[in-house]
Design an enzyme around this catalytic site. Structure first.
Site, mmCIF file in Angstrom:
data_model
loop_
_atom_site.group_PDB
_atom_site.id
_atom_site.type_symbol
_atom_site.label_atom_id
_atom_site.label_comp_id
_atom_site.label_asym_id
_atom_site.label_seq_id
_atom_site.Cartn_x
_atom_site.Cartn_y
_atom_site.Cartn_z
ATOM 1 N N TYR A 261 0.833 -1.214 0.000
ATOM 2 C CA TYR A 261 0.000 0.000 0.000
ATOM 3 C C TYR A 261 0.865 1.262 0.000
ATOM 4 O O TYR A 261 0.593 2.213 -0.734
ATOM 5 C CB TYR A 261 -0.905 -0.054 1.227
ATOM 6 C CG TYR A 261 -1.929 1.035 1.371
ATOM 7 C CD1 TYR A 261 -3.139 0.985 0.675
ATOM 8 C CD2 TYR A 261 -1.725 2.107 2.246
ATOM 9 C CE1 TYR A 261 -4.098 1.971 0.838
ATOM 10 C CE2 TYR A 261 -2.677 3.094 2.418
ATOM 11 C CZ TYR A 261 -3.865 3.026 1.719
ATOM 12 O OH TYR A 261 -4.818 4.001 1.884
ATOM 13 N N LYS B 57 0.881 4.119 -2.829
ATOM 14 C CA LYS B 57 0.517 5.507 -2.515
ATOM 15 C C LYS B 57 1.662 6.477 -2.810
ATOM 16 O O LYS B 57 1.425 7.633 -3.176
ATOM 17 C CB LYS B 57 0.074 5.614 -1.047
ATOM 18 C CG LYS B 57 -1.265 4.913 -0.759
ATOM 19 C CD LYS B 57 -2.360 5.344 -1.708
ATOM 20 C CE LYS B 57 -3.759 5.060 -1.198
ATOM 21 N NZ LYS B 57 -4.785 5.379 -2.205
HETATM 22 N N1 LIG Z 1 -9.604 5.852 5.408
HETATM 23 C C1 LIG Z 1 -8.381 6.337 5.547
HETATM 24 O O1 LIG Z 1 -7.909 6.567 6.678
HETATM 25 C C2 LIG Z 1 -7.528 6.633 4.350
HETATM 26 C C3 LIG Z 1 -6.283 7.246 4.555
HETATM 27 C C4 LIG Z 1 -5.481 7.540 3.467
HETATM 28 C C5 LIG Z 1 -5.891 7.238 2.175
HETATM 29 N N2 LIG Z 1 -7.102 6.627 1.992
HETATM 30 C C6 LIG Z 1 -7.493 6.328 0.614
HETATM 31 O O2 LIG Z 1 -8.727 6.951 0.324
HETATM 32 C C7 LIG Z 1 -9.444 6.163 -0.627
HETATM 33 C C8 LIG Z 1 -10.839 5.843 -0.085
HETATM 34 O O3 LIG Z 1 -10.704 5.149 1.151
HETATM 35 P P1 LIG Z 1 -11.938 4.767 2.096
HETATM 36 O O4 LIG Z 1 -11.423 4.824 3.483
HETATM 37 O O5 LIG Z 1 -13.146 5.535 1.724
HETATM 38 O O6 LIG Z 1 -12.078 3.211 1.707
HETATM 39 P P2 LIG Z 1 -13.361 2.253 1.627
HETATM 40 O O7 LIG Z 1 -12.800 0.873 1.706
HETATM 41 O O8 LIG Z 1 -14.403 2.666 2.608
HETATM 42 O O9 LIG Z 1 -13.905 2.535 0.162
HETATM 43 C C9 LIG Z 1 -13.180 2.181 -0.982
HETATM 44 C C10 LIG Z 1 -14.138 1.965 -2.134
HETATM 45 O O10 LIG Z 1 -13.357 1.589 -3.287
HETATM 46 C C11 LIG Z 1 -14.039 0.552 -3.949
HETATM 47 N N3 LIG Z 1 -13.128 -0.260 -4.747
HETATM 48 C C12 LIG Z 1 -12.173 -1.124 -4.299
HETATM 49 N N4 LIG Z 1 -11.582 -1.731 -5.327
HETATM 50 C C13 LIG Z 1 -12.145 -1.235 -6.461
HETATM 51 C C14 LIG Z 1 -11.945 -1.489 -7.845
HETATM 52 N N5 LIG Z 1 -11.036 -2.375 -8.265
HETATM 53 N N6 LIG Z 1 -12.697 -0.810 -8.731
HETATM 54 C C15 LIG Z 1 -13.639 0.083 -8.310
HETATM 55 N N7 LIG Z 1 -13.870 0.359 -7.008
HETATM 56 C C16 LIG Z 1 -13.131 -0.294 -6.092
HETATM 57 C C17 LIG Z 1 -14.663 -0.264 -2.818
HETATM 58 O O11 LIG Z 1 -15.710 -1.114 -3.297
HETATM 59 C C18 LIG Z 1 -15.138 0.820 -1.870
HETATM 60 O O12 LIG Z 1 -16.455 1.253 -2.149
HETATM 61 C C19 LIG Z 1 -8.586 4.929 -0.888
HETATM 62 O O13 LIG Z 1 -7.777 5.154 -2.039
HETATM 63 C C20 LIG Z 1 -7.716 4.861 0.342
HETATM 64 O O14 LIG Z 1 -6.532 4.153 0.092
HETATM 65 C C21 LIG Z 1 -7.924 6.324 3.044
#
Ligand SMILES: NC(=O)c1ccc[n+]([C@@H]2O[C@H](COP(=O)([O-])OP(=O)(O)OC[C@H]3O[C@@H](n4cnc5c(N)ncnc54)[C@H](O)[C@@H]3O)[C@@H](O)[C@H]2O)c1
Length: 251
Positions: free
Chosen positions: A152, A156
């Site tokens: 990851y 990123k």
């Molecule tokens: N939550 C955090 O603390 C955090 C921190 C830093 C970065 N992020 C990044 O922010 C973004 C959103 O995170 P989140 O916390 O809302 O995650 P989440 O898991 O709640 O949502 C992610 C969504 O992406 C969809 N998804 C996964 N694989 C997919 C694919 N191959 N094609 C289409 N859709 C797909 C999932 O079905 C889900 O609806 C991600 O890129 C994550 O890495 C999150």
């Protein structure tokens, strides 16, 4: 906005992506709500349309070029050519290096890196034709290194290089590209991490908040507000940047 523009948000069925999609619809964009399963987007679409916005749900795996081509075509036909793209879809497959499988590595690279590449390549055709566009990629503080996240954090960090290259290549077409690097955001992704390490989510959030200078965890709306700014007209001179949204400095 003088005329209605179309945005695509990937991974928008829930969490950060859903908040971004709702916010962009409030800002006046027609929104292509893309996620793995079209039916999982129902809530996001309802939130947008019940407030008078325009959106369609599109089922697509962003790591599949056939799915991506079809998704962008559908959005173009039903909402108009997309000129804003938010590459938000993401997964985690955490494990310490010695336990990380080939599949854990490939799955994470596939969604974050290949997915953002395929989506950006498909959407740039519309952006360059329009002479205007915005790309926002979701990086993470994990790009700086995080135990158990070799896959990851690599993806990123890779997205930061990808963002800067898009900014360099697409700038002359009126397109900006920026990355947002969130810290701890309340979502199903961080809830799953808490479950994996065996800590109740409320305690996990409390523990995280104590380490964060502003003493709270982030909300999806914190990210959506920044995306809203970065895709606006007035952000047109900001490109190739990585904005850490973590309640404190993290880089
Ligand atoms: N939550 C955090 O603390 C955090 C921190 C830093 C970065 N992020 C990044 O922010 C973004 C959103 O995170 P989140 O916390 O809302 O995650 P989440 O898991 O709640 O949502 C992610 C969504 O992406 C969809 N998804 C996964 N694989 C997919 C694919 N191959 N094609 C289409 N859709 C797909 C999932 O079905 C889900 O609806 C991600 O890129 C994550 O890495 C999150």
């Amino acid at each position: 906005m003088t005329q209605s523009r179309t945005a695509i948000v990937t991974g928008a069925a829930r969490g950060i992506g859903a908040a971004i999609a709702v916010r962009l619809a409030q800002d006046g964009f027609a929104v292509g709500v893309v996620d793995l399963d079209e039916s999982s987007c129902t809530e996001t679409i309802a939130a947008i349309t019940s407030a008078g916005g325009r959106a369609i749900a599109v089922g697509a795996d962003v790591s599949s070029s056939a799915d991506v081509e079809a998704a962008v075509r559908r959005v173009t036909e039903e909402l108009g050519a997309p000129t804003v793209l938010v590459n938000n879809a993401g997964i985690t497959r955490d494990n310490l290096l010695f336990k990380m499988s080939d599949e854990d590595w490939d799955a994470v690279m596939g969604v974050h890196l290949r997915g953002s590449f395929l989506m950006s390549r498909a959407v740039q055709a519309h952006q360059t034709e329009a002479g205007w566009g915005r790309v926002v990629n979701l990086s993470s503080v994990s790009a700086l290194g995080n135990r158990g996240q070799a896959n990851y954090s690599t993806a990123k960090a890779g997205l930061q290089g990808f963002t800067k290259t898009l900014a360099v290549e697409l700038g002359k077409f009126g397109v900006t590209a920026n990355a947002i690097a969130p810290g701890f955001i309340e979502s199903e992704m961080t809830a799953a991490t808490a479950e994996r390490v065996g800590v109740p989510y409320e305690d996990f959030k409390k523990g995280a908040a104590e380490q964060i200078p502003v003493r709270r965890v982030g909300q999806p709306s914190d990210i959506a507000a920044t995306v809203s700014f970065l895709v606006s007209e007035e952000a047109g001179f900001i490109s190739g940047q990585v904005i850490y949204i973590a309640g404190g400095p993290r880089d």
